[in-house]
Design an enzyme around this catalytic site. Structure first.
Site, PDB file in Angstrom:
ATOM      1  N   SER A 120      19.639   1.295 -31.850  1.00  8.70           N
ATOM      2  CA  SER A 120      20.512   1.637 -32.969  1.00  8.70           C
ATOM      3  C   SER A 120      21.208   0.363 -33.405  1.00  8.70           C
ATOM      4  CB  SER A 120      21.522   2.697 -32.536  1.00  8.70           C
ATOM      5  OG  SER A 120      22.418   2.939 -33.600  1.00  8.70           O
ATOM      6  N   ARG A 143      20.546   1.101 -75.949  1.00 13.02           N
ATOM      7  CA  ARG A 143      20.270   0.842 -74.521  1.00 13.02           C
ATOM      8  C   ARG A 143      20.816   2.002 -73.710  1.00 13.02           C
ATOM      9  NH1 ARG A 143      24.579  -4.176 -73.802  1.00 13.02           N
ATOM     10  NH2 ARG A 143      26.333  -3.067 -74.723  1.00 13.02           N
ATOM     11  N   GLY A 202      27.908 -15.299 -70.467  1.00 11.76           N
ATOM     12  CA  GLY A 202      27.759 -16.747 -70.417  1.00 11.76           C
ATOM     13  C   GLY A 202      26.705 -17.231 -71.384  1.00 11.76           C
ATOM     14  N   TYR A 247      15.944   6.410 -38.833  1.00 11.62           N
ATOM     15  CA  TYR A 247      17.100   7.170 -39.317  1.00 11.62           C
ATOM     16  C   TYR A 247      18.256   6.252 -39.676  1.00 11.62           C
ATOM     17  CZ  TYR A 247      19.320   6.448 -34.754  1.00 11.62           C
ATOM     18  OH  TYR A 247      19.885   5.874 -33.659  1.00 11.62           O
ATOM     19  N   MET A 297      24.930 -17.269 -75.276  1.00 12.32           N
ATOM     20  CA  MET A 297      25.340 -17.119 -76.655  1.00 12.32           C
ATOM     21  C   MET A 297      25.115 -15.684 -77.089  1.00 12.32           C
ATOM     22  SD  MET A 297      23.697 -18.729 -80.076  1.00 12.32           S
ATOM     23  CE  MET A 297      23.340 -17.345 -81.155  1.00 12.32           C
ATOM     24  N   ARG A 340      20.724 -13.368 -82.590  1.00 11.42           N
ATOM     25  CA  ARG A 340      21.306 -12.898 -81.323  1.00 11.42           C
ATOM     26  C   ARG A 340      20.439 -13.327 -80.148  1.00 11.42           C
ATOM     27  NH1 ARG A 340      22.153  -8.174 -84.660  1.00 11.42           N
ATOM     28  NH2 ARG A 340      24.357  -7.599 -84.718  1.00 11.42           N
ATOM     29  N   HIS A 365      41.347  -0.958 -40.055  1.00 12.12           N
ATOM     30  CA  HIS A 365      41.203   0.196 -39.167  1.00 12.12           C
ATOM     31  C   HIS A 365      41.465   1.482 -39.926  1.00 12.12           C
ATOM     32  CE1 HIS A 365      42.787   3.171 -36.254  1.00 12.12           C
ATOM     33  NE2 HIS A 365      41.776   2.746 -35.522  1.00 12.12           N
ATOM     34  N   CYS A 420      23.644   2.711 -37.101  1.00  8.92           N
ATOM     35  CA  CYS A 420      24.908   3.434 -37.136  1.00  8.92           C
ATOM     36  C   CYS A 420      25.947   2.438 -37.604  1.00  8.92           C
ATOM     37  CB  CYS A 420      25.262   4.046 -35.791  1.00  8.92           C
ATOM     38  SG  CYS A 420      25.496   2.859 -34.476  1.00  8.92           S
ATOM     39  N   LYS A 434      17.315  -6.442 -75.890  1.00  7.78           N
ATOM     40  CA  LYS A 434      17.730  -6.162 -77.255  1.00  7.78           C
ATOM     41  C   LYS A 434      16.528  -6.116 -78.189  1.00  7.78           C
ATOM     42  CE  LYS A 434      21.718  -7.934 -78.145  1.00  7.78           C
ATOM     43  NZ  LYS A 434      22.529  -9.156 -78.082  1.00  7.78           N
TER      44      LYS A 434
END
Ligand SMILES: [Mg+2]
Ligand SMILES: [Mg+2]
Lengths: 924, 924
Positions: free
Chosen positions: B806, B360, B113, B904, B115, B104, B480, B884, B34
């Site tokens: 793999s 922002r 959480g 890969y 202030m 702020r 599944h 994979c 900020k």
């Protein structure tokens, strides 16, 4: 001209032994086991046929240089042969007065798949005649020759010996005789020619007549046999490196087949079964070494005592050759004094003269090992440390198991009904019961019973406790029945596949026989052998337990106990590892203490839940969806658990007691049959359909990887709270009795710090509240199981909160290998015994050396343990580490735990002595 | 007197911004997000209320020194306030002409959480009157004062704001008004006194009248809020270190509540839903910031276009304050040009004058992200690399999924029946079918259908392929159904718990409604939102697929395709990782190629087995106990598999194709119902009881950890042989067509080198034989999955034989965590959403950041991958490594694979574009 390791400028590869020779360096790695044995005997002045050893270094050179013999080796062999010729007054290769030798392989360790022995090397068509004249025994000469052709062709040139055997049979038929020894010298001579023709046909090359060629090829054959597929496979399985190589032992021949004043034999310097201090051996008169192995003739006992005891009426060596016998006894005595251990010997008597061919440490049974070790300690042969090292930890189990009298077994043999897996050592006898209810009922009536089940489940726990032993029809030695039985020290035979249970009519039959077993019929099981008798056989608890636990015997009344006690006292003197026990009840805890446990490493709270009278409350607690029901059930269980913990804490006065929070998936607590489900539905005031819905909802595809361990306590915090409250209230109560309570609360199945954080918050809050209520504060620890790979990897974070790690190697093995213990029977046995190898040159391939659930897998699971230890100590240098689970009572695994610096091992109470001994051995 | 980082000998903790101030160092880490935003806007000359930032360094000092303010800070704040006073021509703490400020918090990242904001600081009973005179607006003054008391008491002293709200309600009742704005200045004044009394009662201390005390306490409150439990928990979950600290931003107050010429609002510089280049925002006239958030009044659209489009008739800023609106548009333009990205703004208009309070980077949808990125590339604001970085890989999925027209949805809203998990993106519509058979039947008839099942099993595979989409009543987004649906690119809604299937009467009803669905009824599912309609809604395949796969559109006809294509081309330009696909059929392989796969990383041979016409042969092969039956079945399957591989190899011409040997446990292939079992028994010529016995014998307690993977091929070598033969014969056949075939055979579930050795021997022998028969030799590779912790640990040995690794991260996650994917629904959702924390000061505790089956667990599973990579390369430097499994198509996981140097990733065909983009981002 040899100086040190150099001969005429070449490295020294050959060491002669025997009369007039310098003693070779007595180094097994250089000479092999066999070479060292004979060299050492020769050095002691014992009668060994002269000879020499070609070292393993020569073999190494040969292997590393494309099968080229090292330079200088031929000259060194030649020179050694010259020494032999001088000693024996005979010439190698001579026609008139030939020197014959035996060629043997001999690596550091004896290794199946390597070339063994070629006897009578040096013979050919002419030398055999000279040998006949030399010995004045033509039959001996041709008998030796045909043996030589067979052995040489087989072991050097890989000719199938069956073709020679067949020809031998044919010849006996032609000659109209039935025994080999009845063949005449001429017949044997003819046989030798036929053998040579067969050899030519089989290999395409003639049998080598030149003794020097025979010798060189035999030596190369020994070297080559080191790289045979079978020897290679054997080494891989045992983790022996390929580069050890083998030595070659060449000795002049002596002949046990020269007549009735000659013999060949093997023996042990003490009885390998009992350990008794008496020579035990067998021999064959007028025979050569391989006859003893071949088993064609019945070997004769060496001495009279042995003959009497075994009921043999064959003549003994002691009687028939008293001089040689006496010499053998003196030699045995000298060898024992020298090697300070029981020896396994090979000998030959050549015309009344004794020759020693081999000596090595003899294998023995557990009982024998213990007896021998104590005798030798008394004889001053060994010291305390050696005594400890001489006893296999596993052998102690035999001292603790109840036993059937062998006479009883003989008597009952008609009732031998089946054989299963010997899953829990010891003997149990009683009436057969087919359910846990029945077992508990019998126990209440004071009737001994054996629980017979298709397989057991956690609900059978109280039945297993009530029964003398357990018999199952399905499941391997790691099945529920087997694991629990070992844990509670009950004899167990499992996987007895020939038994069939008829549920409708409630009886068991033995397949393929007419035998039937009904509830109430007598039954006996031998968990040491796997035998099942449909008869009652008398058993006695082991003397050790009679002294320590039943207190029905005084220490001074039992030699076995005294030995046990001495072993344990010595073990405790040397070990560093603490030994704890896994104990779920006050009784377990007492047994554990009596057997020397220094704490409890694992109390499984769920076993306490399985009790019949509690089970309904347990189920209400786990499955009720109404707060009211659940609260009532929790209150009941709190009472039960507290009383359990009170008993345990009392028994463990002054010793740490680790209690694990509820671990198994909830579905294990669901009733399995309709009737029980209905009962529970009634008790829970819930429609049956609703209960079935809950049952379905919590069923899991892979319960081992499911909602269990701390995952229960995190989603159902009241479970953890109830257990923690029971622990701390019990602790306070026992502490107020003046005892020292050291509770340690263990959180199972964590994978991350936050799981422990959550559970620890409940435990700490509950402890605080309990202490405030009682006005008394006690020290306690909170720790965690490390039983999943991720916990091991994240150990650094986890140890920021954990005061101890306990490696749960059962689960850790399951997850590291991806093998469910329950399902491992489908393929792990084949992995261990080996499967056919589909590739080249090797018959079988073994995937696992051991069942990783029995023997800790150091390469995989063990590495994760080391990772966890290192990382855990990084963030918490005071972290206490230990192992609970089956491996904590297994010798090799305990050794590993010592090596990686754990603080303790924990095992079932009856394995505590095993762990104590293994820990001492690891420290020595 | 400040020089660099030192002010009067003390470290510099305060940086002023705005008119006449030096620009602070524009460092987010120092000023917070900020603070940097407002400083940067001030530096750009944009209208920002003057103010200053207290740096994160001050907070760090405070935290490390027991909450002591750093020396010199008070003077620096005092000096900065003096600057403000000069700029504003007002005095902080003055009664007549008070300076009011907003305080702020602002860390590097915005963090719940902590202030948030205290407005109007500087007021007290006297200053409020001065403020009233200053502004000539008594109502404004007391309205601001009562807001200040509320906010201060709440955020600084943690007083529950409900007590003030209740008092406000009471006052409105007393005054007989309903709206806050209708309260008079006097009523508000009275309210302020009551609020102060309430504050005193709640905290025991009076409301501080001294503005300097107010300021100091507000600053301390910001610092303290950094260590609130919630903020701490948030940081732990995101892995943000505790020592970042927070900055404090103090700005002079501007007032949007001064009347109708004042306003407060928020906006985006472009449309965050579509990306369209037009300002999109909302405002409230005569209001202060928190009113917009509170949602009491309806915010008004900023401009006319927006009003027209949204059908709003509320007055717009464009209309009511055209000057301020124009200024806002210019400011937005400047900010975009400066920050080169779409901005999310907060602004206040104080008597017609615009002030910017925050800027922002704005959040946006996938479509918007892509459009904005392309627009900005065209506008020259960003370059290619930035374009790639601006698009979330996951957002590409939206470009590929079929869609329902929003109008269609509106029309169908009465038929909205349920909502489930949005498990497979895209929209599907057709008639409902309740079985795989029915789905296949419909497909054959050319009727589009949606498969509706309680849950799916592997047997439903062909049904899922036949259907347009899949709806299940049970199972999570890793069930599944979900996994397979994503794999084959089908829309899927799963876990739709409000649907109930009535098996007897074969219909589905929606619980709590009268809605019923019968087979053949129309149904539509939106896998992107999880909505289920009992009606037919029209869908269209995405334009990208119309161009690439259906070829029903030309590239030049689709802007979406062109964007997609540009993204992919750019991604391919920058990425290092290769992207392969998981494909089980020739069709899959074609789709994969069309979407840019450079090979196949995983072909699951078992999916080929599930085909209805093959299943009987598969079962015969797996369950026959007669050699004859088995051989017939193997021969049939060889033919089937070969034809599958031929199709795949053809599609993959010139690209490596990795085929995994049979993996799942045999029980998955057993029929589940009596009828099918009987059919199989007939086909196998086996009594039903025998088949039931086999079925029972192969059932496993934990099939995931059971007899599967290479454990099948080792005990049943003919399975491996058949598959290898099919692979190599197919390879030869396709090679003879002139195509380049690159087969790679992959052995699943190894834990040791010997397992691979066994399987490789079969593969090599079979290859050799196939090549000899065909007279043609092809290069091929043999490798292994690394999917169990032990395989990762023993990777060095395994890589002596493996040509590639793999990583099967699904199984590896299961075993590393000890969590079965199928069962994870019981607790993993709670682990991710967090459970109640039983300890102090923190409400919830989260155990997992993500589902480890969705996002690779880098800390555990990832470390095992790194271990395997290192050890594998040690013994085989040419080892190819890849991944994979589901993670291969997930952005963060792909990034990790890039970072650890894999070669890969392989994922389902429809995820290939995602992986390509993620790989490029990882490389940039
Ligand atoms: Mg465990
Ligand atoms: Mg897998």
């Amino acid at each position: 001209i040899s100086v040190g390791n150099v001969v005429n400028g070449f490295e020294r590869y050959v060491f002669s032994f025997g009369d007039g020779c310098d003693t070779p360096p007595l180094d097994k790695n250089l000479l092999g086991g066999k070479g060292k044995g004979v060299s050492e005997m020769a050095d002691m002045g014992l009668p060994v046929p002269p000879g020499f050893v070609i070292t393993t270094e020569a073999c190494k050179y040969y292997r590393n240089n494309k099968r080229a013999m090292p330079e200088g080796l031929d000259m060194q062999v030649e020179a050694a042969m010259k020494v032999l010729e001088r000693q024996m007054n005979a010439q190698f290769g001579s026609i008139d007065n030939p020197l014959l030798v035996a060629v043997r392989s001999g690596a550091r360790v004896s290794m199946p798949g390597m070339m063994e022995t070629v006897l009578n090397l040096g013979l050919n068509d002419e030398a055999v005649e000279g040998f006949a004249r030399q010995t004045n025994n033509r039959r001996l000469a041709y008998d030796s020759y045909r043996r030589f052709i067979t052995m040489y062709s087989n072991v050097v040139e890989h000719v199938n010996p069956r073709i020679f055997e067949k020809e031998l049979e044919k010849m006996k038929e032609e000659q109209g005789v039935t025994q080999d020894v009845d063949l005449s010298a001429d017949a044997l001579k003819e046989l030798c020619q036929r053998f040579k023709a067969l050899k030519l046909k089989a290999t395409g090359t003639p049998f080598p007549d030149d003794p020097r060629e025979q010798l060189v090829r035999a030596i190369r054959a020994v070297f080559d046999s080191w790289d045979s597929e079978r020897a290679g496979a054997y080494r891989r399985f045992h983790g022996y490196p390929d580069d050890w190589g083998t030595a070659v032992v060449i000795m002049t021949m002596v002949f046990g087949n020269k007549g009735d004043d000659s013999a060949t034999g093997v023996g042990f310097t003490r009885d390998p079964s009992t350990g008794e201090k008496r020579f035990y051996g067998e021999f064959l008169p007028n025979a050569q070494g391989e006859d003893v192995v071949a088993g064609i003739r019945t070997p004769q006992p060496v001495n009279e005592l042995q003959a009497v005891r075994s009921g043999s009426d064959l003549p003994t060596l002691e009687k028939t050759m008293p001089e040689a016998y006496k010499q053998l006894m003196e030699t045995a005595q000298k060898l024992e004094t020298h090697f300070r251990d029981m020896q396994d010997l090979e000998f030959t008597i050549d015309k009344g003269r004794l020759f020693m061919l081999q000596t090595r440490t003899g294998k023995r049974t557990g009982l024998a090992a213990i007896n021998i070790a104590f005798d030798m300690l008394n004889e001053g042969l060994i010291d305390e440390k050696e005594l400890i090292m001489r006893i296999e930890p596993e052998q102690l189990v035999q001292l603790l198991a109840p036993v059937f009298d062998p006479q009883e077994k003989k008597r009952a043999s008609p009732h031998l009904a089946a054989r299963g897996l010997n899953a829990g050592p010891g003997a149990a006898s009683g009436v057969a019961v087919f359910s846990t209810e029945k077992a508990v009922e019998m126990k209440a009536k004071g009737v001994k019973c054996v629980l017979v089940r298709e397989e057991t489940s956690p609900e059978d726990f109280s039945g297993m406790v009530a029964a003398e032993g357990v018999l199952t029809m399905r499941g391997g030695s790691t099945s529920h029945a087997a694991v629990v039985a070992r844990g509670i020290g009950k004899p167990c035979v499992c996987g007895c596949g020939s038994l069939r249970y008829n549920r409708e009519e409630n009886f068991v039959r033995v397949e393929g026989t007419g035998m039937v077993l009904r509830e109430g019929d007598p039954i006996s099981i031998d968990g040491t052998t796997g035998e099942v008798y449909f008869a009652e056989l008398h058993t006695t608890p082991s003397e050790v337990l009679q002294v320590l636990i039943d207190k029905t015997k005084l220490p001074e009344e039992s030699k076995t106990f005294q030995q046990f006690n001495t072993i344990m006292t010595l073990a405790d003197k040397y070990r560093r590892l603490r030994v704890h026990a896994n104990a779920d009840t006050g009784r377990d805890a007492e047994v554990a203490r009596a057997l020397g446990a220094q704490g409890i490493g694992l109390t499984r709270t769920e076993h306490m839940f399985m009790d019949k009278e509690r089970l309904t409350d347990v189920r209400k607690m786990l499955f009720s969806e109404t707060e009211q029901h659940r609260k009532e059930a929790v209150a009941m269980l709190l009472k039960y658990q507290k009383s359990d913990f009170v008993e345990i804490f009392r028994a463990m006065d002054g010793h740490p007691t680790t209690i694990r929070l509820l671990d198994p998936p909830r579905h294990e607590f669901m009733p399995h049959d309709e009737e029980e489900l209905q009962q529970l539905a009634d008790a829970m005031d819930t429609p049956l359909e609703e209960l079935l819905r809950i049952s379905e909802a919590i069923r899991e595809a892979n319960p081992m990887l499911g909602h269990r361990g701390c995952r229960l306590g995190i989603l159902f915090p009241y479970l953890t709270e109830m257990q923690a409250q029971a622990i701390f209230e019990a602790a306070v109560e026992v502490a107020k009795e003046g005892k020292t309570v050291m509770p340690e609360v263990m959180v199972p199945l964590v994978t991350s710090k936050n799981e422990l954080r959550h559970q620890k918050a409940i435990i700490d809050n509950t402890a605080k509240a309990a202490f405030e209520r009682s006005g008394m504060t006690l020290p306690y620890k909170v720790g965690t199981m490390i039983e999943l790979p991720r916990a091991a990897l994240r150990a650094k974070e986890i140890a920021e909160l954990a005061e101890f790690f306990s490696f749960g190697t059962n689960d850790l093995t399951q997850s590291t290998f991806g093998i469910s213990r329950d399902d491992s029977g489908h393929f792990v046995p084949a992995y261990i015994s080996g499967v056919e190898y589909p590739g080249e040159g090797q018959e079988k391939i073994q995937i696992l050396d051991n069942n990783p659930f029995d023997v800790l897998d150091q390469d995989g699971v063990g590495e994760l343990m080391e990772i966890a230890r290192d990382r855990g100590k990084q963030s918490n240098p005071n972290l206490k580490t230990g192992i609970c689970g089956e491996h904590g009572g297994e010798g090799r695994s305990v050794n590993f735990c010592h090596r990686i610096g754990l603080d303790y091992v924990s095992c079932s109470p009856y394995r505590v002595p095993v762990a104590r001994l293994a820990a001492a051995q690891a420290a020595i």
